[in-house]
Design a protein around this motif. Structure first.
Motif, PDB file in Angstrom:
ATOM      1  N   ALA A   1       1.104  -2.481   0.817  1.00 57.86           N
ATOM      2  CA  ALA A   1       0.755  -2.097   2.188  1.00 57.86           C
ATOM      3  C   ALA A   1       0.665  -0.579   2.325  1.00 57.86           C
ATOM      4  N   GLU A   2       1.425   0.141   1.536  1.00 58.02           N
ATOM      5  CA  GLU A   2       1.389   1.609   1.564  1.00 58.02           C
ATOM      6  C   GLU A   2       0.307   2.177   0.654  1.00 58.02           C
ATOM      7  N   VAL A   3       0.270   1.754  -0.607  1.00 58.62           N
ATOM      8  CA  VAL A   3      -0.577   2.431  -1.598  1.00 58.62           C
ATOM      9  C   VAL A   3      -2.003   1.917  -1.678  1.00 58.62           C
ATOM     10  N   ARG A   4      -2.325   0.827  -0.999  1.00 59.17           N
ATOM     11  CA  ARG A   4      -3.725   0.384  -1.003  1.00 59.17           C
ATOM     12  C   ARG A   4      -4.599   1.412  -0.297  1.00 59.17           C
ATOM     13  N   ASP A   5      -4.010   2.197   0.585  1.00 62.76           N
ATOM     14  CA  ASP A   5      -4.690   3.298   1.263  1.00 62.76           C
ATOM     15  C   ASP A   5      -4.443   4.567   0.454  1.00 62.76           C
ATOM     16  N   VAL A   6      -5.462   5.035  -0.229  1.00 65.23           N
ATOM     17  CA  VAL A   6      -5.314   6.190  -1.114  1.00 65.23           C
ATOM     18  C   VAL A   6      -4.873   7.441  -0.344  1.00 65.23           C
ATOM     19  N   MET A   7      -5.184   7.519   0.946  1.00 60.88           N
ATOM     20  CA  MET A   7      -4.730   8.662   1.743  1.00 60.88           C
ATOM     21  C   MET A   7      -3.197   8.733   1.732  1.00 60.88           C
TER      22      MET A   7
END
Length: 156
Positions: free
Chosen positions: A24-30
């Motif tokens: 849930a955190e790292v799927r968004d590269v930002m």
């Protein structure tokens, strides 16, 4: 033909969080950029209409202290395997070409933890100073530790 040096790096760690929480955190590269670079990254932003749900999507960020611009693109995301592949779209520092994939997997005997691996294929400029290349590779090795520390429990 001018051949540039290529390197393959692989780093991994066990995280003190379940795979769904980590993903849930790292799927968004930002979010990942902010985790691994902390205060060293500035102006972390999607460009050219990019956003987390669109593949491919371009994003940029600058690295302090020199404000070096890093331009990258999400090339693939697999929600089932919890993996993201991204690549450079322009030279950054001494890196000419860079393709990386990180994955989050379950730890089979402990559902409260997960395993993260990060593989990188890097081509550096042939005129890159060895100490600069070594420093960049050291920074990349420390990035997996930053992710581990981010998800560390309160007793860590």
């Amino acid at each position: 033909m001018d051949v540039k040096p290529r390197y393959k790096l692989h780093h991994s760690t066990v995280l003190d969080a379940d795979p769904d929480t980590v993903w849930a955190e790292v799927r968004d590269v930002m979010k990942l950029v902010k985790i691994v670079f902390a205060d060293m990254a500035e102006s972390v932003e999607w460009v050219d209409g990019g956003r987390v749900e669109v593949v491919p999507s371009r994003y940029n960020f600058s690295l302090l202290p020199g404000h070096d611009l890093v331009q990258q693109q999400i090339a693939g995301r697999n929600e089932v395997e919890r993996s993201v592949t991204y690549r450079t779209v322009a030279r950054a520092l001494c890196i000419m070409d860079y393709v990386a994939t990180y994955r989050v997997r379950a730890v089979t005997n402990d559902p409260t933890r997960s395993y993260m691996e990060w593989t990188r294929d890097i081509q550096v400029a042939d005129d890159a100073a060895p100490e600069v290349v070594e420093a960049i590779f050291g920074m990349m090795a420390n990035q997996i530790n930053a992710v581990r520390d981010y998800f560390a429990g309160p007793s860590a």
